[in-house]
Design a protein around this motif. Sequence first.
Motif, PDB file in Angstrom:
ATOM      1  N   UNK A   1       7.205  -0.198  -2.811  1.00  0.00           N
ATOM      2  CA  UNK A   1       7.703   0.787  -1.846  1.00  0.00           C
ATOM      3  C   UNK A   1       6.646   1.168  -0.810  1.00  0.00           C
ATOM      4  N   UNK A   2       5.380   0.861  -1.100  1.00  0.00           N
ATOM      5  CA  UNK A   2       4.298   1.186  -0.170  1.00  0.00           C
ATOM      6  C   UNK A   2       4.094   0.081   0.859  1.00  0.00           C
TER       7      UNK A   2
ATOM      8  N   UNK B   1       6.263   9.706   6.694  1.00  0.00           N
ATOM      9  CA  UNK B   1       6.520   9.822   5.255  1.00  0.00           C
ATOM     10  C   UNK B   1       5.272   9.569   4.406  1.00  0.00           C
ATOM     11  N   UNK B   2       4.136   9.290   5.038  1.00  0.00           N
ATOM     12  CA  UNK B   2       2.910   8.972   4.295  1.00  0.00           C
ATOM     13  C   UNK B   2       2.464  10.153   3.433  1.00  0.00           C
TER      14      UNK B   2
ATOM     15  N   UNK C   1     -10.153   1.413   9.212  1.00  0.00           N
ATOM     16  CA  UNK C   1      -8.853   0.756   9.119  1.00  0.00           C
ATOM     17  C   UNK C   1      -8.354   0.722   7.680  1.00  0.00           C
ATOM     18  N   UNK C   2      -9.265   0.471   6.735  1.00  0.00           N
ATOM     19  CA  UNK C   2      -8.874   0.455   5.325  1.00  0.00           C
ATOM     20  C   UNK C   2      -8.485   1.842   4.836  1.00  0.00           C
ATOM     21  N   UNK C   3      -9.227   2.856   5.245  1.00  0.00           N
ATOM     22  CA  UNK C   3      -8.894   4.222   4.854  1.00  0.00           C
ATOM     23  C   UNK C   3      -7.547   4.616   5.453  1.00  0.00           C
ATOM     24  N   UNK C   4      -7.303   4.234   6.689  1.00  0.00           N
ATOM     25  CA  UNK C   4      -6.022   4.496   7.349  1.00  0.00           C
ATOM     26  C   UNK C   4      -4.888   3.884   6.528  1.00  0.00           C
ATOM     27  N   UNK C   5      -5.061   2.645   6.110  1.00  0.00           N
ATOM     28  CA  UNK C   5      -4.038   1.975   5.294  1.00  0.00           C
ATOM     29  C   UNK C   5      -3.850   2.698   3.963  1.00  0.00           C
ATOM     30  N   UNK C   6      -4.941   3.183   3.384  1.00  0.00           N
ATOM     31  CA  UNK C   6      -4.885   3.845   2.092  1.00  0.00           C
ATOM     32  C   UNK C   6      -4.063   5.133   2.147  1.00  0.00           C
TER      33      UNK C   6
ATOM     34  N   UNK D   1      -1.403   7.263  -1.094  1.00  0.00           N
ATOM     35  CA  UNK D   1      -1.533   8.528  -1.797  1.00  0.00           C
ATOM     36  C   UNK D   1      -2.883   9.174  -1.582  1.00  0.00           C
ATOM     37  N   UNK D   2      -3.079  10.302  -2.226  1.00  0.00           N
ATOM     38  CA  UNK D   2      -4.320  11.057  -2.099  1.00  0.00           C
ATOM     39  C   UNK D   2      -5.466  10.261  -2.708  1.00  0.00           C
ATOM     40  N   UNK D   3      -6.545  10.103  -1.944  1.00  0.00           N
ATOM     41  CA  UNK D   3      -7.656   9.283  -2.416  1.00  0.00           C
ATOM     42  C   UNK D   3      -8.948  10.086  -2.601  1.00  0.00           C
ATOM     43  N   UNK D   4      -9.072  11.220  -1.961  1.00  0.00           N
ATOM     44  CA  UNK D   4     -10.228  12.086  -2.157  1.00  0.00           C
ATOM     45  C   UNK D   4     -11.502  11.543  -1.534  1.00  0.00           C
TER      46      UNK D   4
END
Length: 261
Positions: free
Chosen positions: A6-7, A67-68, A110-115, A119-122
């Motif tokens: 779903x992601x 919806x992120x 870019x990777x953090x944006x995708x993450x 969900x919450x990554x902290x």
Amino acid sequence: MSVPPHVRPLLAASTLVVLEADARVDEGPHEQRFERFEEWIDAWYAALASGSSAEPILHAAAHAHRVAPVKPTRVLMEQAFSVLRWDLDFREFPTYADWKAYAAGSAGATMVWALCMQGEYGESGERIIREYGYMAQMVDCLADVSEDARDGRVYLPLEDLDRFGVRREDLEAGRWTPAMADLVAFELARITDPMPAVLEMARAHPWMYPFCSALDDYIRHLCTAVSEAGSSLMRRVAVPPTGPMVRGGLGLWRSAHATSL
């Protein structure tokens, strides 16, 4: 494949915003690249503000951001875009610290944006992903070193070239030298040495771990391709073998699919 089903549409849509911006930096008549790039960025922010766009990628990405689980900040997006502007007006990197600032936006942001789509990554999760961003960007610089040199661009830190006595004229002429072999080995070690510790840190984030494991596997295969290329690295781009990449991807897909059932 490394994220739940779903992601995937959300991650793909948000990533395509950056990929299309990158394509506009690299493709088409040089005199039009900056204008086309800025047009795309303006259109993206307009889509983000309105929630929709006539352009399919931007429309899908605007929905993904709506919806992120974590809303990417404007600061994060600007960090990713600022590196592409750097490429439009290319400047070399005197030190590793200068190069790392570039990599923080090029791959890290870019990777953090995708993450954000998952969900919450902290704070610790972001640090892990940015570490993988540095690794991925450095091995990409090594894999593409001959292609970049032919374009008159040196992405490796100049202090590292000086440390090993790598001459620019050898790079631009595609000459493999003992100095270049030493430089490549040094940069590869700079990537691979911290990888076990970073992947171990990712275990504390169970939902992030498959994503990090995929990055780890890809980077390791690409490092191997660079190492095994030897002198041919000065003639062609180093590419990892397809078989291991497909097997790794299928394993991640099965894992993500099983988890979602």
